[in-house]
Design a protein around this motif. Structure first.
Motif, PDB file in Angstrom:
ATOM      1  N   GLU A  43       0.885  -1.094  -0.040  1.00  0.00           N
ATOM      2  CA  GLU A  43       0.063   0.057  -0.059  1.00  0.00           C
ATOM      3  C   GLU A  43       0.845   1.203   0.005  1.00  0.00           C
ATOM      4  O   GLU A  43       1.677   1.213   0.667  1.00  0.00           O
ATOM      5  CB  GLU A  43      -0.916  -0.145   1.086  1.00  0.00           C
ATOM      6  N   THR A  44       0.268   2.331  -0.847  1.00  0.00           N
ATOM      7  CA  THR A  44       1.131   3.562  -0.707  1.00  0.00           C
ATOM      8  C   THR A  44       0.350   4.614  -0.646  1.00  0.00           C
ATOM      9  O   THR A  44      -0.748   4.765  -1.391  1.00  0.00           O
ATOM     10  CB  THR A  44       2.122   3.810  -2.146  1.00  0.00           C
ATOM     11  N   ILE A  45       0.373   5.571   0.191  1.00  0.00           N
ATOM     12  CA  ILE A  45      -0.327   6.761   0.505  1.00  0.00           C
ATOM     13  C   ILE A  45       0.398   8.229   0.533  1.00  0.00           C
ATOM     14  O   ILE A  45       1.310   8.118   1.242  1.00  0.00           O
ATOM     15  CB  ILE A  45      -1.178   6.615   1.712  1.00  0.00           C
ATOM     16  N   PRO A  46      -0.094   9.103  -0.181  1.00  0.00           N
ATOM     17  CA  PRO A  46       0.659  10.241  -0.110  1.00  0.00           C
ATOM     18  C   PRO A  46       0.062  11.113   1.204  1.00  0.00           C
ATOM     19  O   PRO A  46      -0.763  11.050   1.517  1.00  0.00           O
ATOM     20  CB  PRO A  46       0.309  11.026  -1.416  1.00  0.00           C
ATOM     21  N   LEU A  65      -3.990   9.185   8.393  1.00  0.00           N
ATOM     22  CA  LEU A  65      -3.011   8.551   7.543  1.00  0.00           C
ATOM     23  C   LEU A  65      -2.825   7.071   8.051  1.00  0.00           C
ATOM     24  O   LEU A  65      -2.608   6.201   7.133  1.00  0.00           O
ATOM     25  CB  LEU A  65      -1.488   9.225   7.771  1.00  0.00           C
ATOM     26  N   ARG A  66      -2.935   6.771   9.297  1.00  0.00           N
ATOM     27  CA  ARG A  66      -2.941   5.533   9.821  1.00  0.00           C
ATOM     28  C   ARG A  66      -3.809   4.647   9.379  1.00  0.00           C
ATOM     29  O   ARG A  66      -3.680   3.337   8.825  1.00  0.00           O
ATOM     30  CB  ARG A  66      -3.057   5.520  11.438  1.00  0.00           C
ATOM     31  N   ARG A  67      -5.091   5.128   9.241  1.00  0.00           N
ATOM     32  CA  ARG A  67      -6.083   4.603   8.828  1.00  0.00           C
ATOM     33  C   ARG A  67      -6.173   3.867   7.307  1.00  0.00           C
ATOM     34  O   ARG A  67      -6.325   2.656   6.799  1.00  0.00           O
ATOM     35  CB  ARG A  67      -7.581   5.126   8.807  1.00  0.00           C
ATOM     36  N   SER A  68      -5.554   4.885   6.410  1.00  0.00           N
ATOM     37  CA  SER A  68      -5.317   4.592   4.930  1.00  0.00           C
ATOM     38  C   SER A  68      -4.255   3.319   4.471  1.00  0.00           C
ATOM     39  O   SER A  68      -4.122   2.798   3.822  1.00  0.00           O
ATOM     40  CB  SER A  68      -5.455   5.826   4.024  1.00  0.00           C
ATOM     41  N   VAL A  69      -3.227   3.705   5.602  1.00  0.00           N
ATOM     42  CA  VAL A  69      -1.907   3.041   5.299  1.00  0.00           C
ATOM     43  C   VAL A  69      -2.062   1.641   5.974  1.00  0.00           C
ATOM     44  O   VAL A  69      -1.639   0.609   5.569  1.00  0.00           O
ATOM     45  CB  VAL A  69      -0.463   3.280   5.536  1.00  0.00           C
ATOM     46  N   ARG A  70      -3.291   1.391   6.994  1.00  0.00           N
ATOM     47  CA  ARG A  70      -3.351   0.537   7.908  1.00  0.00           C
ATOM     48  C   ARG A  70      -2.128  -0.087   8.450  1.00  0.00           C
ATOM     49  O   ARG A  70      -1.907  -1.267   8.636  1.00  0.00           O
ATOM     50  CB  ARG A  70      -3.967  -0.663   7.142  1.00  0.00           C
TER      51      ARG A  70
END
Ligand code: ADP
Ligand code: MG
Length: 458
Positions: A43-46, A65-70
């Motif tokens: 997973e990659t999140i800006p 951010l934590r939620r989207s990167v998990r």
């Protein structure tokens, strides 16, 4: 590139923001940057990047951010940047396993304790979790993983696809099914290292090594699916054979065949937890008995030259060499168990009355002052055999259990190679330390296969 351990904390903000303590921001070459790609597994999140004045290697991730990167939890983990502007946490390592019988306390049945030991050891160096094929969401590319909390209880978290999968799926049958074959291929297509690929069949391993002269020297002569004519020829040549199911384990279905020119044919095997010895004056009688017991099942048998093993008190001894690839991708012997056959038993399995001892004790009684040299040579050969299997195999291998025999001249022979070796030798009190080392090697090799390592392949 930089690789270091950092301490991860979480904050309340919902926007995707990540803060780095100043020494860490410097190390990761982040100073002056406004944004960064944050990665976990696949997973990659800006995110927006900020620096805070604080010593040490600390990272703060906003809740958003934590939620989207998990990111599964706070605390120590590696942080790594390969390219500027990209920060990867991890490694995220999944142990793939399953069990038919399971409960909420033992989600992987009898394998739960092993998985727990591994996860406990990996906790401070990686996001280490276990999962079953049912826990994979292929659409979202996530896994509903099982994490071990500090109190030894399980918690479930959804994480991205991992950096590495350590395969301990238990069933040979399930593994050859369409579903699991495609599961493995899907991981490999996503370039997620996956080891070990599957169980080995004996005939597959013999075939792998067929053109490898170095390994072949240590393989008893073997024929896959032999005709009765070939078995007869082999008996005349060697006088002593093992006849075993190619996909077998635990000694089930194994026959020990011997031929005495004057007395006829003898067959030894285990029937309903009893050792049986039968004599036939004609070869045809022997084959009739085998066919009556197995029918077309004999098409999946291999016949193998019998090796006159070293003995203690008239009971043959053989060895399990538990092999691992280490953090530098080299094969090492993690532990060795010596197994003494039960009286009259065809194999050395503990279940069939065998007993376990250290190789030093066993070899000391047999080879006395030569025993150190014999053991040293056997270890070197076990490494060479593992290299040869790997060299001739098209998938990633990280662990092997070699069944090794030593004959009365001290020559070393391999009977089979197990790609998902059991761990029963490590129950011996003198082999506990080796059992722990074996877990360390699994972890080190996962770190090697993920990119979380200092050295590149050489
Ligand atoms: N060719 C052989 N010569 C002598 N002993 C053998 C031979 N093959 C197997 N054995 C004995 O039988 C045991 C079980 O054989 P193995 O090939 O490991 O089958 P399994 O898959 O049932 O463990 C070995 O550990 C060894 O003690
Ligand atoms: Mg075996």
């Amino acid at each position: 590139m930089s690789l270091t351990i950092c301490n991860v904390h979480f904050t309340q903000q919902s926007e995707p923001i990540v803060w780095f303590s100043s020494p860490l921001a410097k190390l990761l070459r982040l100073r002056g940057r406004k944004s960064v790609n944050v990665k976990l597994g696949r997973e990659t999140i800006p995110a927006t990047v900020r620096t805070i004045k604080k010593g040490g290697h600390h990272v703060y991730l906003s809740a958003g951010l934590r939620r989207s990167v998990r990111i599964p939890k706070s605390g120590h983990v590696y942080v790594y940047n390969e390219d500027e502007g990209e920060i990867q946490f991890g490694p995220l390592i999944g142990v793939l396993t399953d069990s038919r019988i399971r409960s909420s306390a033992s989600p992987f049945g009898e394998r739960t304790e092993f998985v727990k030991q591994l996860l406990r050891l990996g906790q401070r160096r990686a996001y280490f979790f276990a999962f079953t094929p049912r826990d994979i969401n292929w659409q979202q590319e996530t896994v509903h993983g099982w994490f071990l909390e500090s109190g030894g209880v399980w918690s479930r978290r959804v994480v991205p696809f991992p950096d590495v999968v350590y395969n301990r799926l238990p069933s040979r049958k399930a593994e050859t099914g369409l579903q699991l074959t495609s599961l493995r291929e899907r991981f490999v297509r996503k370039r997620i290292p996956f080891f070990n690929w599957s169980f080995f069949n004996k005939s597959d391993v013999y075939k792998l090594l067929d053109n490898d002269p170095e390994a072949l020297r240590h393989l008893p002569e073997s024929i896959n699916n032999p005709t009765s004519g070939r078995i007869r020829e082999m008996l005349e040549k060697h006088h002593f054979l093992y006849y075993k199911p190619s996909a077998g384990s635990l000694g089930i279905g194994i026959y020990r065949l011997t031929y005495h020119p004057r007395r006829g044919y003898f067959v030894r095997y285990r029937r309903n937890s009893e050792n049986v010895l039968l004599r036939f004056s004609h070869f045809d009688g022997l084959m009739r008995m085998l066919r009556a017991r197995h029918g077309s099942g004999l098409n999946h048998y291999v016949v193998q030259q019998g090796i006159r093993l070293v003995e203690i008190e008239n009971c043959p001894i053989d060895f399990r060499f538990h092999m691992h690839k280490d953090g530098e991708n080299r094969w090492v012997v993690a532990g060795i168990g010596a197994k003494k056959a039960g009286r009259g038993s065809v194999t050395t399995h503990i279940k069939n009355g065998g007993s376990l001892m250290t190789p030093e004790l066993a070899l000391g009684r047999i080879f006395v002052d030569r025993s150190d040299d014999v053991l040293k040579e056997a270890k070197e050969i076990a490494v060479k055999l593992s290299e040869a299997i790997e060299r001739n195999y098209s998938h990633t291998l990280g662990e092997l259990g070699l069944d090794i025999g030593i004959d009365r001249d001290g020559s070393v022979w391999m009977f089979e190679a197990n790609a998902k070796p059991g761990r029963s030798i490590f129950k011996h009190p003198a082999l506990k330390e080796q059992g722990r080392a074996s877990l360390e090697y699994i972890l080190d090799h996962c770190l090697y296969l993920s990119k979380f390592r200092k050295k590149e392949d050489s």
